[in-house]
Scaffold this motif. Structure first.
Motif, PDB file in Angstrom:
ATOM      1  N   MET A   1     -51.935  -3.169 -37.634  1.00  8.91           N
ATOM      2  CA  MET A   1     -51.675  -1.742 -37.852  1.00  8.91           C
ATOM      3  C   MET A   1     -50.177  -1.477 -37.985  1.00  8.91           C
ATOM      4  O   MET A   1     -49.762  -0.519 -38.600  1.00  8.91           O
ATOM      5  N   LEU A   2     -49.349  -2.366 -37.415  1.00 11.68           N
ATOM      6  CA  LEU A   2     -47.903  -2.129 -37.480  1.00 11.68           C
ATOM      7  C   LEU A   2     -47.444  -2.105 -38.935  1.00 11.68           C
ATOM      8  O   LEU A   2     -47.783  -2.981 -39.718  1.00 11.68           O
ATOM      9  N   ASP A   3     -46.678  -1.090 -39.261  1.00 12.22           N
ATOM     10  CA  ASP A   3     -46.190  -0.959 -40.626  1.00 12.22           C
ATOM     11  C   ASP A   3     -44.774  -1.522 -40.684  1.00 12.22           C
ATOM     12  O   ASP A   3     -43.852  -0.957 -40.108  1.00 12.22           O
ATOM     13  N   ALA A 115     -46.132  10.530 -46.789  1.00 10.54           N
ATOM     14  CA  ALA A 115     -46.363   9.316 -46.016  1.00 10.54           C
ATOM     15  C   ALA A 115     -46.059   8.103 -46.873  1.00 10.54           C
ATOM     16  O   ALA A 115     -46.340   8.092 -48.062  1.00 10.54           O
ATOM     17  N   PRO A 116     -45.468   7.092 -46.281  1.00  6.10           N
ATOM     18  CA  PRO A 116     -45.123   5.907 -47.044  1.00  6.10           C
ATOM     19  C   PRO A 116     -46.337   5.024 -47.320  1.00  6.10           C
ATOM     20  O   PRO A 116     -46.406   4.369 -48.334  1.00  6.10           O
ATOM     21  N   ALA A 117     -47.262   5.029 -46.396  1.00  8.31           N
ATOM     22  CA  ALA A 117     -48.382   4.112 -46.537  1.00  8.31           C
ATOM     23  C   ALA A 117     -49.501   4.780 -47.305  1.00  8.31           C
ATOM     24  O   ALA A 117     -49.929   5.870 -46.960  1.00  8.31           O
ATOM     25  N   GLU A 119     -53.436   5.073 -48.573  1.00  5.07           N
ATOM     26  CA  GLU A 119     -54.662   5.003 -47.785  1.00  5.07           C
ATOM     27  C   GLU A 119     -55.024   3.556 -47.451  1.00  5.07           C
ATOM     28  O   GLU A 119     -55.409   3.240 -46.340  1.00  5.07           O
ATOM     29  N   VAL A 120     -54.845   2.652 -48.436  1.00  2.72           N
ATOM     30  CA  VAL A 120     -55.278   1.273 -48.232  1.00  2.72           C
ATOM     31  C   VAL A 120     -54.419   0.529 -47.223  1.00  2.72           C
ATOM     32  O   VAL A 120     -54.869  -0.415 -46.605  1.00  2.72           O
ATOM     33  N   ALA A 122     -52.722   1.975 -44.580  1.00  5.82           N
ATOM     34  CA  ALA A 122     -52.578   2.606 -43.265  1.00  5.82           C
ATOM     35  C   ALA A 122     -53.544   2.020 -42.257  1.00  5.82           C
ATOM     36  O   ALA A 122     -54.556   1.469 -42.607  1.00  5.82           O
TER      37      ALA A 122
END
Lengths: 122, 521
Positions: A1-3, A115-117, A119-120, A122
């Motif tokens: 999960m860490l971006d 948001a940077p992320a 949907e795929v 995040a």
């Protein structure tokens, strides 16, 4: 999960983010406190059947009826006040936090307030 | 005199069929737009704030609200109105404390929020267990309610009515996913508001638009007289506080409500939609005393028999009376409208609950635990549809077998479970850095187990209704089980190894600022 694209630790420690959290807690805290007094007090005192609540106001209506009938309009007023503060103060503060965090990646993430992320990711 | 139909009520049946056809048509439209997992679980996150607000209001008014609360006000007067107030304030609590954070932190389910910062598999499992406990109890009680209402008002056998309601609901969810569910909920809210408003105006018209007259006539027809209009007829102080605590905080732990926030594009939109829902729900709840007291004032001595022992048929009986009484055309038309609205209220609500249940099975258990996030979207959606079908069939069979279930008991218990198991964990997950997966699991299980156990040991159940000397003195477990849920979270967390602080920081930043929150693709 860490971006990996975002330095979460740095954002969490930033002044802008801490100010946002402080302000949000204060606003929501004040609202919750008001609800606890007005609604919590109502539930407790009407449960205990405190004498003054049975005093007649108009016709068959007593103090407890007035207090009960005021609960829902009171909830509306608190909600309206919160929505307004959130829109006018908290949203711009949150947008600034997002913009600061995304500034280093502005060239690869157009629309940096979003948001940077995707949907795929995040 | 009774309003229970002895033969099929043609007008009510026609309205009922029109509703079924209309909603299935809407489902067909929705199915064409449902392709990806995001479409199925969250309607592609493209629901407008207005639609979502109306859908949240629909998701917040089960048959327990429309028929149950009004029935309670009819039975016990003032104390019944506490349900209306407590549930409305619960929605405000959701707005102030959790709504935006949930939208920012999560993706499709309650389990997603917890898995974002805690060891994923155990917390997904715990979230799925509590979601299924809540959804299961709701599916069964509402289907039993649908059977009873449809049998009484339309004249179809209760078992057929249960199977029919479940099939329609399965079609909404299975084919149309969250989009169809949303549209059905919007339609339901509209019907509920319209019929409640019409009936309220008719009640006020009967008493010359004088609220004092309504109160006077209502108390004159109740054996308790003036005490009917004052607090304390049904609950003592502790039960009242415990009940209100569970009803209010239950809203903050309802998985099917939290799921609705993922259907809009971002947190500010979720907040706006909840504001609208609060307006709509508050408006409806302000009408409940007019309907409940109206039934008491206008039905006269026959009212008790007409409304049934739980008071659930007070509003249908009131509608018939307002239209001109049994046998009159006006009475039949209004009764048919109420019957159709009650049906819409129930199927819309169970569709939303089923979305949460399917999410727990397909997204949390299958995708998250069994397949460790490696299943593709087609597989997840296939599992979602299969589990919807299986859960639906199981709920239908249980509902048919358990028609004599004590609905009020199970209905209150659902709120207590949501408040005791989910609320503490969700609140701590976005506010307490030290929470661990062990703490979350222990807290959720403590909440579920203590709410259920205390309810069984309470005077409502042990060893029979209205018994004395039961081990737990309160009918409502919330005041004990909610603190126990928090205690479980705390104990489990401090006794286990801390989780990496980086994951807390990511979730904290995400939840508060919306940075990195999922957006419409």
């Amino acid at each position: 999960m860490l971006d990996p694209a975002i330095d979460w630790e740095a954002v969490a420690a930033s002044d802008a983010f801490r100010a946002l959290v402080r302000r949000q807690r204060r606003v929501a805290g004040a609202a919750v406190g008001a609800v606890m007094l007005f609604y919590g007090g109502f539930v407790l005192l009407s449960g205990l059947q405190v004498g003054v609540l049975g005093d007649r106001l108009v016709g068959p209506f007593t103090v407890v009826h007035l207090w009960a009938a005021a609960q829902i309009p009171f909830a509306w007023i608190v909600a309206a006040a919160y929505l307004r503060v959130a829109r006018e103060e908290l949203d711009p503060m949150a947008a600034a936090v997002r913009a600061d965090a995304m500034a280093p990646y502005a060239s690869i993430a157009p629309g940096a307030t979003g948001a940077p992320a995707a949907e795929v990711l995040a | 005199m009774t309003i229970v139909a002895t033969e099929v009520n043609g007008l009510a049946l026609t309205l009922f069929l029109v509703l079924v056809v209309l909603t299935l048509g809407v489902t067909l439209l929705a199915a064409r737009r449902t392709h990806s997992a995001s479409d199925f679980w969250a309607a592609g996150r493209r629901i407008s704030p207005t639609q979502n607000g109306l859908a949240i209001a629909g998701e917040y008014t089960s048959a327990s609200a429309f028929l149950g609360i009004t029935g309670l006000i009819f039975l016990v007067g003032f104390d019944g109105f506490l349900y209306s107030i407590a549930t409305t304030v619960g929605l405000l609590g959701l707005l102030l404390v959790l709504a935006e954070r949930m939208r920012n932190a999560g993706r499709y389910t309650l389990g997603d929020v917890l898995a974002a910062r805690l060891h994923a598999r155990p917390v997904r499992a715990a979230a799925a267990v509590s979601t299924l406990a809540i959804a299961g109890a709701y599916l069964v009680t509402q289907l039993v309610g649908a059977g009873a209402v449809v049998q009484a008002l339309i004249g179809i056998d209760a078992r057929v009515a249960i199977a029919l309601s479940a099939s329609v609901m399965l079609a909404y969810v299975g084919f149309g996913g969250m989009l169809a569910t949303t549209w059905v909920l919007v339609l339901k809210t509209g019907l509920l508001l319209a019929i409640s408003l019409v009936l309220s105006v008719l009640v006020l018209n009967r008493v010359g638009f004088d609220p004092s007259e309504l109160l006077r006539r209502a108390s004159a027809h109740h054996p308790a007289g003036d005490a009917y209009l004052q607090p304390g007829l049904a609950f003592d102080a502790w039960n009242m506080v415990s009940l209100c605590l569970a009803l209010t905080l239950g809203a903050l732990g309802s998985p099917y409500l939290l799921m609705r926030f993922f259907t809009v594009r971002d947190a500010p939109t979720a907040r706006r939609s909840l504001g609208l829902a609060l307006g709509v729900i508050g408006g409806f709840m302000l009408l409940t005393p007019i309907l409940g007291l109206g039934a008491r004032a206008l039905l006269g001595p026959d009212g008790i028999a007409m409304a049934g022992p739980s008071g659930n048929l007070a509003v249908p009986a009131l509608a018939q009376e307002l239209g001109g009484g049994g046998g009159s055309t006006g009475g039949e038309v209004l009764l048919a409208l109420v019957a159709a609205s009650a049906f819409a209220v129930i199927v819309g609500f169970v569709a939303g609950v089923m979305m949460a249940a399917a999410g727990a099975v397909a997204h949390d258990c299958w995708q998250g635990i069994v397949r460790r996030e490696r299943a593709d979207e087609r597989e997840e959606l296939l599992v979602a549809r299969v589990s919807t079908l299986v859960l639906g069939v199981v709920a239908t069979v249980v509902a048919i077998l358990a028609q004599n279930l004590n609905l009020a008991f199970l209905g209150g218990l659902v709120f207590a479970i949501a408040a005791s198991a989910n609320f503490p964990v969700l609140l701590l997950s976005v506010t307490w850095p030290r929470l661990t997966a062990t703490g979350a699991v222990v807290g959720m299980l403590t909440g579920v187990v203590s709410a259920v156990t205390l309810a069984i040991l309470s005077p409502a159940v042990w060893p029979g209704p209205d018994s004395h000397g039961s081990p737990f003195p309160l009918a409502q477990p919330g005041i004990v089980s909610i603190p126990l849920g928090f205690l479980g979270c705390w104990l489990g967390s401090v006794l286990s190894r801390p989780e990496p602080v980086a994951r807390w920081e990511e979730l904290h930043v995400r939840a508060e600022s919306g940075l990195g929150a999922v957006t419409p693709s």
